[in-house]
Design a protein around this motif. Sequence first.
Motif, PDB file in Angstrom:
ATOM      1  N   ALA A 284     -16.690  28.960  26.197  1.00 13.81           N
ATOM      2  CA  ALA A 284     -17.842  28.785  25.303  1.00 13.81           C
ATOM      3  C   ALA A 284     -17.394  28.563  23.860  1.00 13.81           C
ATOM      4  O   ALA A 284     -17.879  27.660  23.174  1.00 13.81           O
ATOM      5  CB  ALA A 284     -18.762  30.000  25.396  1.00 13.81           C
ATOM      6  N   TYR A 285     -16.452  29.380  23.389  1.00 15.85           N
ATOM      7  CA  TYR A 285     -16.003  29.250  22.000  1.00 15.85           C
ATOM      8  C   TYR A 285     -15.246  27.941  21.775  1.00 15.85           C
ATOM      9  O   TYR A 285     -15.415  27.282  20.737  1.00 15.85           O
ATOM     10  CB  TYR A 285     -15.117  30.444  21.622  1.00 15.85           C
ATOM     11  N   LEU A 286     -14.433  27.537  22.731  1.00 15.59           N
ATOM     12  CA  LEU A 286     -13.729  26.269  22.598  1.00 15.59           C
ATOM     13  C   LEU A 286     -14.706  25.090  22.632  1.00 15.59           C
ATOM     14  O   LEU A 286     -14.524  24.096  21.909  1.00 15.59           O
ATOM     15  CB  LEU A 286     -12.694  26.125  23.718  1.00 15.59           C
ATOM     16  N   PHE A 287     -15.743  25.214  23.446  1.00 19.35           N
ATOM     17  CA  PHE A 287     -16.758  24.159  23.521  1.00 19.35           C
ATOM     18  C   PHE A 287     -17.496  24.032  22.195  1.00 19.35           C
ATOM     19  O   PHE A 287     -17.735  22.913  21.701  1.00 19.35           O
ATOM     20  CB  PHE A 287     -17.733  24.486  24.660  1.00 19.35           C
ATOM     21  N   GLN A 288     -17.856  25.150  21.583  1.00 21.60           N
ATOM     22  CA  GLN A 288     -18.509  25.111  20.274  1.00 21.60           C
ATOM     23  C   GLN A 288     -17.559  24.593  19.196  1.00 21.60           C
ATOM     24  O   GLN A 288     -17.988  23.879  18.269  1.00 21.60           O
ATOM     25  CB  GLN A 288     -19.008  26.513  19.903  1.00 21.60           C
ATOM     26  N   ALA A 289     -16.274  24.927  19.303  1.00 20.57           N
ATOM     27  CA  ALA A 289     -15.305  24.419  18.330  1.00 20.57           C
ATOM     28  C   ALA A 289     -15.174  22.909  18.417  1.00 20.57           C
ATOM     29  O   ALA A 289     -15.064  22.221  17.386  1.00 20.57           O
ATOM     30  CB  ALA A 289     -13.948  25.087  18.550  1.00 20.57           C
ATOM     31  N   CYS A 290     -15.203  22.377  19.629  1.00 19.38           N
ATOM     32  CA  CYS A 290     -15.171  20.908  19.785  1.00 19.38           C
ATOM     33  C   CYS A 290     -16.389  20.271  19.145  1.00 19.38           C
ATOM     34  O   CYS A 290     -16.291  19.210  18.505  1.00 19.38           O
ATOM     35  CB  CYS A 290     -15.103  20.546  21.267  1.00 19.38           C
ATOM     36  N   GLY A 291     -17.558  20.900  19.300  1.00 18.00           N
ATOM     37  CA  GLY A 291     -18.757  20.373  18.659  1.00 18.00           C
ATOM     38  C   GLY A 291     -18.653  20.374  17.142  1.00 18.00           C
ATOM     39  O   GLY A 291     -19.060  19.417  16.477  1.00 18.00           O
ATOM     40  N   LEU A 292     -18.075  21.438  16.564  1.00 15.04           N
ATOM     41  CA  LEU A 292     -17.898  21.491  15.116  1.00 15.04           C
ATOM     42  C   LEU A 292     -16.909  20.425  14.632  1.00 15.04           C
ATOM     43  O   LEU A 292     -17.106  19.812  13.582  1.00 15.04           O
ATOM     44  CB  LEU A 292     -17.421  22.888  14.702  1.00 15.04           C
ATOM     45  N   ILE A 293     -15.847  20.226  15.406  1.00 14.47           N
ATOM     46  CA  ILE A 293     -14.869  19.194  15.028  1.00 14.47           C
ATOM     47  C   ILE A 293     -15.511  17.815  15.037  1.00 14.47           C
ATOM     48  O   ILE A 293     -15.302  16.992  14.118  1.00 14.47           O
ATOM     49  CB  ILE A 293     -13.653  19.250  15.968  1.00 14.47           C
ATOM     50  N   LEU A 294     -16.311  17.524  16.059  1.00 23.55           N
ATOM     51  CA  LEU A 294     -17.008  16.236  16.108  1.00 23.55           C
ATOM     52  C   LEU A 294     -18.006  16.098  14.962  1.00 23.55           C
ATOM     53  O   LEU A 294     -18.168  15.004  14.395  1.00 23.55           O
ATOM     54  CB  LEU A 294     -17.719  16.088  17.450  1.00 23.55           C
ATOM     55  N   LEU A 295     -18.674  17.193  14.589  1.00 27.56           N
ATOM     56  CA  LEU A 295     -19.604  17.143  13.461  1.00 27.56           C
ATOM     57  C   LEU A 295     -18.886  16.847  12.157  1.00 27.56           C
ATOM     58  O   LEU A 295     -19.332  16.018  11.350  1.00 27.56           O
ATOM     59  CB  LEU A 295     -20.363  18.472  13.369  1.00 27.56           C
ATOM     60  N   VAL A 296     -17.746  17.519  11.934  1.00 28.57           N
ATOM     61  CA  VAL A 296     -16.962  17.260  10.723  1.00 28.57           C
ATOM     62  C   VAL A 296     -16.452  15.816  10.701  1.00 28.57           C
ATOM     63  O   VAL A 296     -16.458  15.152   9.664  1.00 28.57           O
ATOM     64  CB  VAL A 296     -15.794  18.266  10.641  1.00 28.57           C
ATOM     65  N   ALA A 297     -16.024  15.315  11.863  1.00 27.04           N
ATOM     66  CA  ALA A 297     -15.562  13.929  11.931  1.00 27.04           C
ATOM     67  C   ALA A 297     -16.686  12.952  11.620  1.00 27.04           C
ATOM     68  O   ALA A 297     -16.481  11.943  10.912  1.00 27.04           O
ATOM     69  CB  ALA A 297     -14.979  13.644  13.321  1.00 27.04           C
ATOM     70  N   MET A 298     -17.892  13.235  12.106  1.00 31.12           N
ATOM     71  CA  MET A 298     -19.029  12.352  11.826  1.00 31.12           C
ATOM     72  C   MET A 298     -19.379  12.364  10.343  1.00 31.12           C
ATOM     73  O   MET A 298     -19.608  11.310   9.739  1.00 31.12           O
ATOM     74  CB  MET A 298     -20.227  12.790  12.659  1.00 31.12           C
ATOM     75  N   VAL A 299     -19.408  13.556   9.734  1.00 29.25           N
ATOM     76  CA  VAL A 299     -19.707  13.648   8.306  1.00 29.25           C
ATOM     77  C   VAL A 299     -18.623  12.955   7.488  1.00 29.25           C
ATOM     78  O   VAL A 299     -18.908  12.243   6.506  1.00 29.25           O
ATOM     79  CB  VAL A 299     -19.860  15.130   7.892  1.00 29.25           C
ATOM     80  N   GLY A 300     -17.349  13.129   7.891  1.00 26.64           N
ATOM     81  CA  GLY A 300     -16.264  12.455   7.174  1.00 26.64           C
ATOM     82  C   GLY A 300     -16.353  10.946   7.259  1.00 26.64           C
ATOM     83  O   GLY A 300     -16.108  10.238   6.277  1.00 26.64           O
ATOM     84  N   ALA A 301     -16.721  10.428   8.449  1.00 25.40           N
ATOM     85  CA  ALA A 301     -16.871   8.975   8.584  1.00 25.40           C
ATOM     86  C   ALA A 301     -18.002   8.452   7.707  1.00 25.40           C
ATOM     87  O   ALA A 301     -17.892   7.384   7.087  1.00 25.40           O
ATOM     88  CB  ALA A 301     -17.123   8.615  10.043  1.00 25.40           C
ATOM     89  N   ILE A 302     -19.103   9.215   7.618  1.00 29.68           N
ATOM     90  CA  ILE A 302     -20.217   8.791   6.764  1.00 29.68           C
ATOM     91  C   ILE A 302     -19.810   8.815   5.300  1.00 29.68           C
ATOM     92  O   ILE A 302     -20.128   7.899   4.529  1.00 29.68           O
ATOM     93  CB  ILE A 302     -21.442   9.689   7.017  1.00 29.68           C
ATOM     94  N   VAL A 303     -19.086   9.856   4.882  1.00 30.73           N
ATOM     95  CA  VAL A 303     -18.661   9.954   3.484  1.00 30.73           C
ATOM     96  C   VAL A 303     -17.688   8.832   3.121  1.00 30.73           C
ATOM     97  O   VAL A 303     -17.754   8.256   2.032  1.00 30.73           O
ATOM     98  CB  VAL A 303     -18.026  11.337   3.227  1.00 30.73           C
ATOM     99  N   LEU A 304     -16.777   8.503   4.040  1.00 33.44           N
ATOM    100  CA  LEU A 304     -15.806   7.435   3.754  1.00 33.44           C
ATOM    101  C   LEU A 304     -16.467   6.070   3.625  1.00 33.44           C
ATOM    102  O   LEU A 304     -16.035   5.233   2.835  1.00 33.44           O
ATOM    103  CB  LEU A 304     -14.740   7.402   4.848  1.00 33.44           C
TER     104      LEU A 304
END
Length: 204
Positions: A148-168
Motif C-alpha cells: 500500500a505504501y509503495l503504491f501511494q509513493a508511486c502515485g506521488l512520484i507520478l504527480l510530481v513528474a506531471m507537475v514538473g512537466a507542466i512547469v517546464l
Amino acid sequence: MIIQALVFYLFAAVTIASAVMVISSKNPVHSVLFLILCFFNAAGLFVLMGAEFLAMILVVVYVGAVAVLFLFVVMMLDINIERARQGFKQYLLIGGSIGLVLFLELVLILSSTFTAPDAVATAAVPIPDMDTVHNTRALGQVLYTKYAYLFQACGLILLVAMVGAIVLTLRQRDGVRKQVISDQINRSREESVEIKKVSSGSGI
C-alpha cells in the motif's frame, strides 16, 4: 500445452524483436509504432499467464494513451534526426555506463534465479485460489495491503513528474497571445463595443 508453448514463444520473439527495433530505428515515428507492437505482444503474454486485467490495462493505458501520445508529439515536433545525432558522441560514455549497470543488474537477477530458486518463491506473494478469487481482486488485495505504501509513493512520484512537466512547458514567450480572465472581466462597454453608423448601400 504444445500450442500454448508455441504461442508463448511467438509472442516473446515478437516482443523482443520489436523492443530492439524501438531503440534501433532511425525514424522516431517507426520507433513509436514498434513500441505499440511491443505492448500488444506483452499483453498477449499477460493473457497466457492468466492476468487478463494487466493485459487490458497495458492495452488501454499504454497503447491507447501513452504510446499514441508519443506518436502525436513526435509527429508535431517534426524532430530533425541529423540535429539529434550531433550530441551522440558527447553522451556516449554516460549512456554506456548506464547500460553496463543495467546489464550487470540483469546478470545478477538471472544468476540468483538459477543459483537460488527458493529465494524467488520465498519472496513471492502466495497466489490465491483462482476459483474463488479472480485475478483483479487478488491484485487489488496485494497492492492495497502489502504494497500500500509503495503504491501511494508511486502515485506521488507520478504527480510530481506531471507537475514538473507542466512547469517546464509553462514558460513566457514573446509574441504569444494569452488569455487574461481578469482583464476580460474588467473591460468596460466602451472598450469592448464600438458602434458605427453605416449608410445604406455603402458597406462597412
